[in-house]
Design an enzyme around this catalytic site. Structure first.
Site: not given
Ligand code: NLE
Ligand code: FE2
Length: 325
Positions: A183, A188, A228, A247
């Protein structure tokens, strides 16, 4: 840590909130919130997997011992961790052109072109840190899981991004209920390489310094719905700007489909919207563009009730407060 301070005129003010003044003070801003831990939560994909739990603890201990000034840890990831990375990376790459915003596509392509991001292995955190510093002045520091909103937002004020070191459980490469390295790196870092995203994040961070708990909640919600889980509109199509979508293979498709609700990004409404943190969001906010979101955030900041304006000096990496009394 709360302490009262004395003012120059010897009048003791109401209790003031401790604030980090120099980037190294972030060593004191690593408080982890216990939520979705594989040791506690039966819904966590790693629940009951002893090897996974001990590996996660080992990596979190590295984060805990890390101090400002250390270089990013050079972790020897295990073959199965590289494999989880490869699966997640390859699946997400398929959705990239149709589901993610132009800024993301451009930056991740650049990171791939210079060999920073590849399918076969987890990228070097030192190299990602170096890349980000050169692009927008953002720097990485390791953290041991989900941080308190106050600590996490404070780090953004210094253009510091707190990143987890562990990976999601191999049984669920396409979604993780908590932040993990996939993630952080795939979601990011290409976005923090964008100047407007970097500015937006730092602005939210600066507003959080010395803010009340209720204000922290609003700022964390803004961050949540843009950085996010934000969407934007490009040529009449919805695209993801939020790292939590970028992600996660399943939620990325859900977010731009007709299933959830979509509302225009408006900080006054977005900051007080309740969000879902254990399942897909039922509602996403759509920005006209990142620059438009930034402009709206600047206006919102003017109305934000605060006793002092926080100013960041990038040369000394310090925050000073301009009182406007
Ligand atoms: N659901 C996201 C992922 O699977 O990468 C992570 C979220 C974190 C806030
Ligand atoms: Fe994050």
């Amino acid at each position: 840590e709360i302490k009262s301070t004395e003012k120059a005129d010897n009048v003791i003010t109401a209790e003031e909130i401790w604030i980090p003044k120099h980037v190294s003070d972030l060593d004191k801003c690593g408080h982890v919130v216990v939520k979705y831990e594989p040791t506690e939560d039966p819904k966590h994909p790693g629940f009951g997997d002893k090897d996974y739990i001990s590996r996660r603890a080992e990596l979190n201990a590295i984060a805990r011992d890390w101090k400002f000034g250390d270089s990013m840890p050079d972790i020897q990831y295990l073959p199965e961790e590289h494999e989880t990375w490869r699966i997640a990376y390859s699946k997400l790459k398929e959705l990239r052109p149709s589901h993610t915003c132009a800024e993301y596509c451009k930056n991740i392509k650049q990171m791939e072109d210079i060999g920073l991001i590849t399918a076969d292995k987890i990228p070097s955190l030192q190299a990602i840190d170096k890349y980000l510093r050169a692009k927008t002045g953002f720097q990485l520091r390791p953290c041991g899981g989900l941080l308190s909103a106050r600590d996490f937002l404070a780090s953004l004020a210094f253009r510091v991004f707190q990143t987890t070191l562990y990976l999601r459980h191999h049984s669920k490469p396409n979604h993780c209920p908590e932040p993990d390295l996939i993630h952080e790196i795939l979601g990011h870092t290409p976005m923090f390489a964008d100047p407007v995203v970097a500015e937006f994040s730092q602005e939210v961070g600066l507003l959080s310094i010395g803010a009340s708990d209720e204000q922290i909640e609003r700022l964390a919600t803004l961050y949540w719905f843009i950085i996010e889980f934000g969407l934007c509109e490009e040529n009449g199509k919805l695209k993801a700007i939020g790292a939590g979508l970028i992600s996660a293979f399943g939620e990325l498709q859900h977010a731009i489909s007709d299933t959830p609700e979509h509302a225009p990004f408006d900080p006054y409404k977005t900051a007080i919207q309740k969000y879902e943190d254990s399942d897909y969001q039922p509602l996403y906010f759509v920005a006209k563009s990142m620059s438009d979101a930034m402009e709206k955030l600047r206006k919102y900041a003017l109305d934000f009730d605060r006793s002092a304006i926080n100013v960041y000096n990038p040369f000394s990496q310090t925050i000073s407060q301009l009182s406007h009394e």
